[in-house]
Design a protein around this motif. Sequence first.
Motif, PDB file in Angstrom:
ATOM      1  N   VAL A  32     -30.833  24.974  12.488  1.00  0.00           N
ATOM      2  CA  VAL A  32     -30.501  23.463  12.932  1.00  0.00           C
ATOM      3  C   VAL A  32     -31.739  22.806  12.373  1.00  0.00           C
ATOM      4  N   SER A  33     -31.264  21.823  11.527  1.00  0.00           N
ATOM      5  CA  SER A  33     -32.276  20.845  10.910  1.00  0.00           C
ATOM      6  C   SER A  33     -33.058  20.053  12.009  1.00  0.00           C
ATOM      7  N   GLY A  34     -34.236  19.837  11.317  1.00  0.00           N
ATOM      8  CA  GLY A  34     -35.168  18.962  12.141  1.00  0.00           C
ATOM      9  C   GLY A  34     -34.384  17.688  12.911  1.00  0.00           C
ATOM     10  N   GLN A  35     -34.321  17.983  14.288  1.00  0.00           N
ATOM     11  CA  GLN A  35     -33.843  16.543  14.907  1.00  0.00           C
ATOM     12  C   GLN A  35     -34.687  15.489  15.860  1.00  0.00           C
ATOM     13  N   THR A  36     -34.401  14.295  15.249  1.00  0.00           N
ATOM     14  CA  THR A  36     -35.614  13.334  15.711  1.00  0.00           C
ATOM     15  C   THR A  36     -34.904  12.255  16.514  1.00  0.00           C
ATOM     16  N   GLU A  41     -26.042   5.449  15.057  1.00  0.00           N
ATOM     17  CA  GLU A  41     -25.900   4.761  14.057  1.00  0.00           C
ATOM     18  C   GLU A  41     -26.870   5.013  12.863  1.00  0.00           C
ATOM     19  N   GLY A  42     -27.778   5.967  12.958  1.00  0.00           N
ATOM     20  CA  GLY A  42     -28.596   6.315  11.867  1.00  0.00           C
ATOM     21  C   GLY A  42     -29.989   5.479  11.948  1.00  0.00           C
ATOM     22  N   ARG A  43     -30.414   4.794  13.131  1.00  0.00           N
ATOM     23  CA  ARG A  43     -31.414   4.018  13.081  1.00  0.00           C
ATOM     24  C   ARG A  43     -32.664   4.884  13.741  1.00  0.00           C
ATOM     25  N   SER A  44     -33.719   4.838  12.884  1.00  0.00           N
ATOM     26  CA  SER A  44     -35.059   5.495  13.361  1.00  0.00           C
ATOM     27  C   SER A  44     -35.514   4.765  14.530  1.00  0.00           C
ATOM     28  N   SER A  45     -35.763   5.504  15.615  1.00  0.00           N
ATOM     29  CA  SER A  45     -36.585   4.697  16.662  1.00  0.00           C
ATOM     30  C   SER A  45     -37.877   4.225  16.433  1.00  0.00           C
ATOM     31  N   LYS A  46     -38.262   3.063  16.967  1.00  0.00           N
ATOM     32  CA  LYS A  46     -39.698   2.413  16.712  1.00  0.00           C
ATOM     33  C   LYS A  46     -40.335   2.770  18.374  1.00  0.00           C
ATOM     34  N   ALA A  47     -39.793   3.531  19.105  1.00  0.00           N
ATOM     35  CA  ALA A  47     -40.273   3.632  20.507  1.00  0.00           C
ATOM     36  C   ALA A  47     -41.441   4.429  20.555  1.00  0.00           C
ATOM     37  N   ASP A  48     -41.897   4.576  21.724  1.00  0.00           N
ATOM     38  CA  ASP A  48     -43.248   5.477  22.014  1.00  0.00           C
ATOM     39  C   ASP A  48     -43.027   6.838  21.903  1.00  0.00           C
ATOM     40  N   MET A  49     -43.875   7.878  21.943  1.00  0.00           N
ATOM     41  CA  MET A  49     -43.667   9.209  21.793  1.00  0.00           C
ATOM     42  C   MET A  49     -42.839   9.818  22.686  1.00  0.00           C
ATOM     43  N   LYS A  50     -42.874   9.506  23.811  1.00  0.00           N
ATOM     44  CA  LYS A  50     -42.155  10.050  25.159  1.00  0.00           C
ATOM     45  C   LYS A  50     -40.679   9.905  25.104  1.00  0.00           C
ATOM     46  N   THR A  51     -40.434   8.456  24.382  1.00  0.00           N
ATOM     47  CA  THR A  51     -38.960   7.993  24.403  1.00  0.00           C
ATOM     48  C   THR A  51     -38.298   8.821  23.257  1.00  0.00           C
ATOM     49  N   GLN A  52     -39.282   9.104  22.004  1.00  0.00           N
ATOM     50  CA  GLN A  52     -38.802   9.541  20.969  1.00  0.00           C
ATOM     51  C   GLN A  52     -38.403  11.066  21.374  1.00  0.00           C
ATOM     52  N   LEU A  53     -39.382  11.536  22.013  1.00  0.00           N
ATOM     53  CA  LEU A  53     -39.180  13.170  22.380  1.00  0.00           C
ATOM     54  C   LEU A  53     -38.095  13.317  23.067  1.00  0.00           C
ATOM     55  N   GLU A  54     -37.638  12.622  23.894  1.00  0.00           N
ATOM     56  CA  GLU A  54     -36.534  12.614  24.893  1.00  0.00           C
ATOM     57  C   GLU A  54     -35.303  12.359  24.044  1.00  0.00           C
ATOM     58  N   LEU A 119     -40.708   7.714  12.798  1.00  0.00           N
ATOM     59  CA  LEU A 119     -40.566   8.775  13.645  1.00  0.00           C
ATOM     60  C   LEU A 119     -41.751   9.513  14.061  1.00  0.00           C
ATOM     61  N   LYS A 120     -41.911   9.916  15.113  1.00  0.00           N
ATOM     62  CA  LYS A 120     -43.255  10.653  15.747  1.00  0.00           C
ATOM     63  C   LYS A 120     -42.929  12.065  15.870  1.00  0.00           C
ATOM     64  N   VAL A 121     -41.969  12.530  16.134  1.00  0.00           N
ATOM     65  CA  VAL A 121     -41.719  13.751  16.553  1.00  0.00           C
ATOM     66  C   VAL A 121     -40.222  14.490  15.754  1.00  0.00           C
ATOM     67  N   GLU A 122     -40.374  15.647  15.503  1.00  0.00           N
ATOM     68  CA  GLU A 122     -39.172  16.319  14.942  1.00  0.00           C
ATOM     69  C   GLU A 122     -39.106  17.751  15.631  1.00  0.00           C
ATOM     70  N   LEU A 123     -38.030  18.224  15.904  1.00  0.00           N
ATOM     71  CA  LEU A 123     -37.594  19.522  16.773  1.00  0.00           C
ATOM     72  C   LEU A 123     -36.521  20.097  15.680  1.00  0.00           C
ATOM     73  N   GLU A 124     -37.000  21.152  14.961  1.00  0.00           N
ATOM     74  CA  GLU A 124     -36.203  22.210  14.512  1.00  0.00           C
ATOM     75  C   GLU A 124     -35.980  23.423  15.172  1.00  0.00           C
ATOM     76  N   ALA A 125     -34.664  24.164  14.910  1.00  0.00           N
ATOM     77  CA  ALA A 125     -34.359  25.235  15.812  1.00  0.00           C
ATOM     78  C   ALA A 125     -33.490  26.381  15.286  1.00  0.00           C
ATOM     79  N   THR A 126     -33.744  27.552  15.671  1.00  0.00           N
ATOM     80  CA  THR A 126     -32.712  28.678  15.079  1.00  0.00           C
ATOM     81  C   THR A 126     -32.317  29.284  16.476  1.00  0.00           C
ATOM     82  N   VAL A 127     -30.810  29.185  16.572  1.00  0.00           N
ATOM     83  CA  VAL A 127     -30.104  29.483  17.644  1.00  0.00           C
ATOM     84  C   VAL A 127     -29.200  30.588  17.381  1.00  0.00           C
ATOM     85  N   VAL A 128     -29.069  31.706  18.264  1.00  0.00           N
ATOM     86  CA  VAL A 128     -28.149  32.707  18.082  1.00  0.00           C
ATOM     87  C   VAL A 128     -26.976  32.907  19.030  1.00  0.00           C
ATOM     88  N   LYS A 129     -26.132  33.575  18.568  1.00  0.00           N
ATOM     89  CA  LYS A 129     -24.875  33.943  19.466  1.00  0.00           C
ATOM     90  C   LYS A 129     -24.828  35.650  19.817  1.00  0.00           C
TER      91      LYS A 129
END
Length: 129
Positions: A32-36, A41-54, A119-129
């Motif tokens: 999975v590509s980094g999710q932010t 609609e493709g707009r980057s958040s300008k919110a605080d870190m907590k809101t962006q993490l959620e 953006l302030k935080v990005e999550l990248e993952a590897t998932v298996v089945k």
Amino acid sequence: MEKRVINPWTWQDARSYVQAVEVKNSTGTLYVSGQTAIDDEGRSSKADMKTQLELAIKNLEKVINQADYDCKNIVRLTIYTTSTEELWPHFKILQDWVEKHGMQQALTMLEVTGLFETLKVELEATVVK
């Protein structure tokens, strides 16, 4: 699929990750590509870190579910942040999410000089089945 966790120590348990995960007999792997904190609609958040993490967690879950995988099978998670100091007080949000799904994932967290737009935080993952 078979998963085996390798933990030579116990201290990582309080940080909600494992040292290594071995996977055998999987039927698929999702990279999975980094999710932010980008809205539908493709707009980057300008919110605080907590809101962006959620929102980043929500977006990561959406991609994983859309691919017909389960968050509990995330075996590798990489966190990129523009400020570990700003992220750390909200780390419990991530830990609660990991616990909710019963995840046991290898984890790396990196502080970077910048992410896309506001953006302030990005999550990248590897998932298996």
